[in-house]
Design an enzyme around this catalytic site. Structure first.
Site, short mmCIF file in Angstrom:
data_model
loop_
_atom_site.label_atom_id
_atom_site.label_comp_id
_atom_site.label_asym_id
_atom_site.label_seq_id
_atom_site.Cartn_x
_atom_site.Cartn_y
_atom_site.Cartn_z
N LYS A 169 82.93 10.26 81.09
CA LYS A 169 82.74 11.43 80.47
C LYS A 169 81.70 12.41 81.28
O LYS A 169 80.71 11.83 82.11
CB LYS A 169 82.28 11.39 79.26
CG LYS A 169 80.82 10.85 78.88
CD LYS A 169 80.50 10.92 77.52
CE LYS A 169 79.80 12.37 77.05
NZ LYS A 169 78.15 12.07 77.09
N ASP A 229 83.13 4.81 77.83
CA ASP A 229 82.38 5.39 76.73
C ASP A 229 81.24 4.21 76.61
O ASP A 229 81.72 3.28 75.93
CB ASP A 229 83.16 5.64 75.33
CG ASP A 229 82.47 6.26 74.24
OD1 ASP A 229 81.25 5.87 74.28
OD2 ASP A 229 83.02 7.22 73.72
N HIS A 230 80.16 4.70 76.97
CA HIS A 230 79.24 3.45 76.92
C HIS A 230 78.89 2.92 75.45
O HIS A 230 78.43 1.75 75.25
CB HIS A 230 78.25 3.62 77.88
CG HIS A 230 77.06 4.68 77.03
ND1 HIS A 230 77.16 6.19 77.06
CD2 HIS A 230 75.79 4.29 76.36
CE1 HIS A 230 76.08 6.71 76.44
NE2 HIS A 230 75.27 5.71 76.11
N LYS A 248 78.02 -1.30 73.67
CA LYS A 248 76.92 -1.91 72.74
C LYS A 248 77.12 -2.73 71.73
O LYS A 248 78.17 -2.79 71.17
CB LYS A 248 76.16 -0.33 71.73
CG LYS A 248 75.65 0.49 72.88
CD LYS A 248 74.98 1.66 71.95
CE LYS A 248 74.75 2.82 72.59
NZ LYS A 248 73.48 2.97 73.25
N GLU A 300 68.73 11.54 67.92
CA GLU A 300 68.01 11.34 69.26
C GLU A 300 66.68 12.10 68.85
O GLU A 300 66.72 13.30 68.35
CB GLU A 300 68.60 11.77 70.37
CG GLU A 300 69.83 10.99 70.74
CD GLU A 300 70.47 11.23 71.93
OE1 GLU A 300 70.27 10.65 73.05
OE2 GLU A 300 71.10 12.53 72.26
N ASP A 323 79.52 16.57 73.58
CA ASP A 323 78.65 15.52 74.36
C ASP A 323 78.66 14.28 73.56
O ASP A 323 78.56 13.07 74.20
CB ASP A 323 77.20 16.16 74.38
CG ASP A 323 76.27 15.02 75.19
OD1 ASP A 323 76.59 14.35 76.31
OD2 ASP A 323 74.99 14.58 74.80
N HIS A 330 81.46 9.39 71.45
CA HIS A 330 80.92 8.08 70.74
C HIS A 330 80.95 8.07 69.51
O HIS A 330 81.28 7.31 68.79
CB HIS A 330 79.20 8.33 71.00
CG HIS A 330 78.86 8.57 72.56
ND1 HIS A 330 79.68 7.97 73.39
CD2 HIS A 330 78.08 9.12 73.23
CE1 HIS A 330 79.23 8.35 74.68
NE2 HIS A 330 78.03 8.95 74.43
N LYS A 367 69.80 16.32 68.78
CA LYS A 367 68.83 16.11 69.60
C LYS A 367 67.48 16.62 68.99
O LYS A 367 67.64 17.37 68.09
CB LYS A 367 68.74 16.69 70.97
CG LYS A 367 70.18 16.19 71.83
CD LYS A 367 69.75 16.03 73.39
CE LYS A 367 70.91 15.72 74.03
NZ LYS A 367 70.88 14.24 74.24
#
Ligand code: BG6
Length: 510
Positions: A155, A184-185, A189, A223, A242, A247, A347
């Protein structure tokens, strides 16, 4: 999935990394490959060719060593390990936009003594270049080999449905869907993967995993960091693109999907796609009832004053970009009808914590005398994604002694305590699966497309109507008040995520 269950690591892999001198390669890909090397999870014969405009084997090795020193999960590399790993890294300078130069790349790859079992082209470059690279590879015949040749993209996969489709067309013009790996990291996980293990490897959750027992689901990815040095990217993205488009929606799919028949890439991805297809469309004329945006103002993070988004370096002082997004989604199917899924991310929030909270319905009848304390806390299952990794069941128990008092208690599972070892990083898992040709944890085109279509009404409305109240939450808080109202209108509330106390951290597993 996670360990390439059915598929095995190839004997010989060629890994061609476009953008090898870039930030992503330095911070994430290099350290992850090095950790796989240390864990003996790389193919026995692994050769990486870092491609960039101007690159040499020495500069690549130097930069990656620096990246490994800073970001490797397993700390500073030993000299012998590093030397051996670095001997597998080579470099190739070329102009990615110049089609004829791909023939030289091909000649170089084909000059290897044997034919590689897997050849991976990893595009760690801006999406604007994906099309040129795909064309260049295909022009040189490097796209051939359905089984062994893979292309990887990360992405942002566009900034709208139309832009995603254009990117996808440029890849699919030459590569089959099965050759395209979209990262998609979050899917790498451990805690995210464990959602399926928890749900489908145990008989106790599935019977209550539905509208009859569950009141709502809240997914929080908070975050405490700000935009950092990513102004250029973030000013065109914002929190919804984002984080939510990828995610959070991916997590939601894992929570809401039907059980797969087989634990394989297609079956799991089909079931996830069904969730997105079942999501009720967000009405363009009533966005406010479903989505809230926010932008952080000056505030405090862990006792330190931090500037608001509009005062961050590189940010437009009038920026209309959201740094917080909350969305309410309804899944129109038998299992989830009328059970809201609330998704929020931001954020500069009060804590860095990601978790899924499954809130169960209240008991249908209270047989206890008044004043016992019943219902002082709703029964919840909390899946902790990070920084703590675990699962907590929050339920009511009787306090010892009399008179009869009920008190909320926690039953906890912690990865660290149970397995006594650190989880591999998300990139390690995904790179290992990629090399093995296991696409389970990668996004399929139709999923990404469905995710964009779902959010387009919100993105369009937000673009057309600048937020009148930005900045609307101080840094170091849980977001704008409107987000509280979003759930309060349904008679519900966001529950503060389980605290990340320092002394509560999983010791010894970092
Ligand atoms: C990335 C986003 O995809 O995920 C970032 O672009 C975000 O803005 C990051 O900070 C969060 O990932 P993680 O793994 O650090 O929680």
């Amino acid at each position: 999935m996670n360990g390439a269950s059915a598929l095995s690591t190839p004997e010989y892999a060629q890994f061609i990394l476009f953008g090898a001198m870039g930030d992503l390669a330095w911070r994430l890909i290099g350290p992850a490959l090095f950790n796989l090397y240390l864990d003996k999870q790389l193919p026995p014969r692994f050769s990486l060719i870092g491609v960039d405009r101007e690159i040499s084997a020495e500069t690549l090795r130097e930069r990656w060593r620096d990246g490994v020193m800073q970001f490797s999960r397993q700390g500073t590399p030993g000299d012998d390990d590093w030397r051996d790993f670095a001997s597998r890294l080579d470099a190739h300078s070329m102009d990615l936009g110049d089609a004829p130069q791909y023939s030289a790349l091909k000649t170089r790859l084909d000059s290897a003594r044997d034919k590689a079992d897997a050849r991976v082209f990893y595009l760690a470059i801006p999406p604007g270049l994906f099309g040129a690279v795909a064309d260049g590879l295909a022009g040189a015949g490097l796209h051939r080999g359905r089984e062994r040749t893979r292309i990887v993209v990360e992405k942002p996969l566009g900034d709208s449905l139309a832009a995603f489709r254009a990117i996808d067309r440029s890849l699919r013009a030459h590569f089959e869907e099965t050759q395209i790996y979209r990262m998609d990291h979050f899917l790498g996980k451990e805690t995210v993967q464990n959602i399926l293990a928890m749900r489908f490897a145990n008989p106790i959750f599935e019977p209550v995993w539905n509208r009859r027992y569950i009141d709502h689901v809240a997914i929080t990815v908070a975050e405490s960091i700000g935009v950092g040095h990513r102004a250029g990217y973030y000013e065109h993205a914002g929190a919804l693109r984002d984080m939510v488009q990828n995610h959070l929606l991916q997590i939601m799919c894992l929570v809401a999907m039907e059980p797969p028949v087989l634990y394989d890439a297609d079956d799991i991805r089909n079931k996830k796609l069904d969730v997105l297809r079942a999501c009720r469309r967000i009405p363009a004329d009533n966005i406010r009832a479903y989505a809230v945006r926010g932008q952080y103002a000056d505030g405090w993070i862990e006792g330190v004053a931090v500037p608001g988004y509009r005062r961050e370096p590189g940010i437009d002082p009038q920026s209309n970009v959201e740094t917080y997004a909350a969305v309410k989604l309804l899944v129109d199917n038998w299992r989830w009808q009328d059970v809201p899924f609330y998704l929020r991310t931001g954020k500069r929030m009060a804590a860095a914590v990601s978790e899924i909270s499954i809130r169960f319905r209240d008991i249908p009848h209270n047989a206890f005398p008044a004043n016992t304390g019943l219902n002082s806390q709703p029964v919840r299952l909390v899946i902790q994604i990070q920084p703590q990794e675990g699962i907590i069941l929050k339920f009511m128990a009787k306090e010892p002694g009399s008179p009869l008092r009920l008190r909320p208690v926690d039953m906890r599972f912690s990865y660290c305590e149970a397995f006594k070892k650190a989880s591999p990083g998300a990139y390690e898992t995904l790179l290992r699966d990629l090399l093995a040709g296991d696409a389970t944890l990668f996004m399929r085109s139709d999923q990404v497309e469905a995710a964009w279509s779902l959010l387009m009404p919100v993105l369009d409305a937000w673009a057309a109507n600048p937020a009148p109240d930005f900045a609307n939450y101080p840094a170091g808080t849980w977001g704008p008040e409107a987000a509280e109202r979003l759930v309060a209108r349904d008679g519900r509330a966001w529950l503060t995520p389980s605290p990340t106390r320092r002394d509560d951290r999983d010791e010894g597993c970092d």
